[in-house]
Design an enzyme around this catalytic site. Structure first.
Site, PDB file in Angstrom:
ATOM      1  N   SER A   1       1.505  21.024-123.103  1.00  0.00           N
ATOM      2  CA  SER A   1       1.061  20.715-124.467  1.00  0.00           C
ATOM      3  C   SER A   1       0.248  19.434-124.584  1.00  0.00           C
ATOM      4  CB  SER A   1       2.265  20.638-125.394  1.00  0.00           C
ATOM      5  OG  SER A   1       3.092  19.572-125.022  1.00  0.00           O
TER       6      SER A   1
ATOM      7  N   HIS B   1       4.326  26.868-126.265  1.00  0.00           N
ATOM      8  CA  HIS B   1       2.946  26.731-126.747  1.00  0.00           C
ATOM      9  C   HIS B   1       2.113  27.954-126.391  1.00  0.00           C
ATOM     10  CE1 HIS B   1       3.333  22.680-128.323  1.00  0.00           C
ATOM     11  NE2 HIS B   1       4.169  22.474-127.313  1.00  0.00           N
TER      12      HIS B   1
ATOM     13  N   LYS C   1       7.544  26.891-133.667  1.00  0.00           N
ATOM     14  CA  LYS C   1       6.107  26.568-133.654  1.00  0.00           C
ATOM     15  C   LYS C   1       5.343  27.747-134.266  1.00  0.00           C
ATOM     16  CE  LYS C   1       6.720  23.591-129.573  1.00  0.00           C
ATOM     17  NZ  LYS C   1       7.042  22.337-130.234  1.00  0.00           N
TER      18      LYS C   1
END
Ligand SMILES: Cc1ncc(COP(=O)(O)O)c(C=O)c1O
Length: 419
Positions: free
Chosen positions: A206, A234, A265
């Site tokens: 990330s 991610h 996320k």
């Protein structure tokens, strides 16, 4: 006690600080303050901006009355404020209550927990899934439960902190290979003896927006009879053509043995994490994994958020396509303007600046222009590699992306980063 006396007692309790004044407590304060001063002196003290709206592309921030364009959330699909997701989540609150007041194995498993686990398994094409309160917990709970001193774990040196902590807790032999370095990994796999070998990597890193060489890692795993684990925080939901993540990016769906990821996320942004993989592993984690056994169940509205998002993603790949188009637009225009953008094809777009002070000044100038981005410097990234990490979302409009690019160009020229 009269009502009047009760009110006086209550008010004095409210006003009174219960902070301890003992010598030990004073010593603690002094020791801690010294550390805090050190962090401030190093220029790495993190203060938190207070958002007064929901998480979305246009936010309100305490102390400012203007709308600010948000380019620093992990809200990759824009689902944190999606009306259908919120509505579904509210209905779960009415139907299933605010929370479980229990861990899963005592009386904390509802039908919707099982439903979400089953949907996640289906999404990833895996046998079974176990939910945790966060992916930090999933990473903390996996290795200790699965590996013994007879086993060996091979971990990329830049893996997420939660993987590092999780591996620390286990008793397997530990090897740390150089970042994305296949030669280093192969040498370690070749020369080590173990009952089971587990290669552990972030799918997407990330800080740099770069991607593990997963296809080649899986080749090495085959060659040396090792297992592969990836952390897909991610990647899940938006990376790869239909959002299946790093495996899909490399067109190797199904080759990885174990996947950990987050619901905090792209998948609605509430909270929660999971491990998905072989049935026997998930069965064992339910028996042995400490953050699962000894921590409260995910609350129903959070579970429902995950269910709704999974349904949406299995219905259509429109959102992952949109974030990919937006990312291409941003990366191409910024590179053309003369900026160096780290990483590849990923909505994490680190604009490399080098100097920490410059990165911080740049971010402040962007905020003055209504663009919220964050400068990252040491110790989060190496010395001399300060950057502004821009995160693109499917919810950004083309106009918002262009507005951000225009502000970067203006500030970049002003601060002599580009000419
Ligand atoms: C790569 C990676 N793994 C794990 C985590 C932890 O996820 P969660 O927020 O669900 O605990 C994060 C979050 O920052 C992350 O970026």
């Amino acid at each position: 006690m009269s009502l009047f006396t009760k009110i006086i007692v209550r008010d004095s309790l409210v006003k009174r600080s219960f902070a301890s004044q003992t010598a030990a407590a004073t010593q603690l304060r002094n020791i801690l303050q010294e550390q805090i001063d050190g962090i401030k002196k190093a220029g790495t003290f993190k203060s938190e901006r207070v958002i007064t709206s929901s998480q979305k592309t246009q936010i309100n921030v305490s102390g400012s009355d203007r709308n600010i364009l948000n380019f620093c959330a992990n809200n990759y699909l824009g689902l944190a404020s999606n009306p259908d997701v919120i509505d579904f989540s509210k209905k779960a609150l009415d139907r299933h209550g605010a929370g479980l007041s229990s861990v899963r194995f005592i009386c904390g498993t509802q039908d919707i927990h099982k439903e979400l686990e089953s949907k996640i398994s289906k999404f990833h094409g895996r046998e079974d899934t176990i939910l945790y309160a966060s992916c930090f917990d999933a990473n903390a709970g996996l290795f200790e439960a699965m590996l013994t001193p007879e086993d060996a774990v091979f971990s990329d040196e830049l893996n997420h902190a939660s993987i590092i902590d999780g591996i620390r807790l286990c008793k397997a032999k530990k090897f740390r290979y150089k970042h994305r370095n296949l030669e280093d990994l192969e040498e370690m796999l070749k020369t080590s003896e173990a009952r089971m070998k587990l290669i552990v990597t972030d799918g997407v890193f990330s800080m740099d927006g770069n991607i593990a060489p997963l296809d080649k890692i899986c080749d090495l795993a085959d060659k040396y009879n090792a297992l592969v684990f990836i952390d897909e925080c991610h990647a899940t939901g938006f990376f790869g053509k239909t959002g299946r993540g790093t495996e899909e990016f490399y067109n190797i769906l199904g080759r990885v043995d174990i996947i950990n990821s987050t619901l905090g996320k792209a998948l609605g942004g509430a909270s929660g994490g999971y491990t998905t993989g072989p049935k026997e592993l998930i069965d064992l984690l339910r028996q042995k994994s400490r953050p699962y056994l000894f921590s409260n169940s995910l609350p129903p509205p959070v579970v429902a958020t995950g269910i709704k998002v999974m349904d949406m993603l299995m219905d259509s790949d429109q959102l992952s396509q949109k974030v990919s188009t937006n990312t291409k637009r941003f990366r191409e225009a910024m590179t053309k303007a003369g900026f160096t953008i780290s990483g590849q094809d990923h909505p994490i777009c680190p604009v490399m600046l080098g100097d920490a002070r410059l990165a911080s000044m740049f971010a402040d100038e962007m905020l003055k222009r209504g663009i919220y981005v964050i400068g990252f410097s040491f110790p989060v990234v190496p010395h001399g590699k300060a950057r502004i990490r821009v995160q693109i979302s499917a919810a950004h409009t083309t106009e918002q992306i262009d507005e951000c690019i225009a502000a970067f160009i203006e500030v970049g020229k002003e601060l002599k980063v580009i000419s």
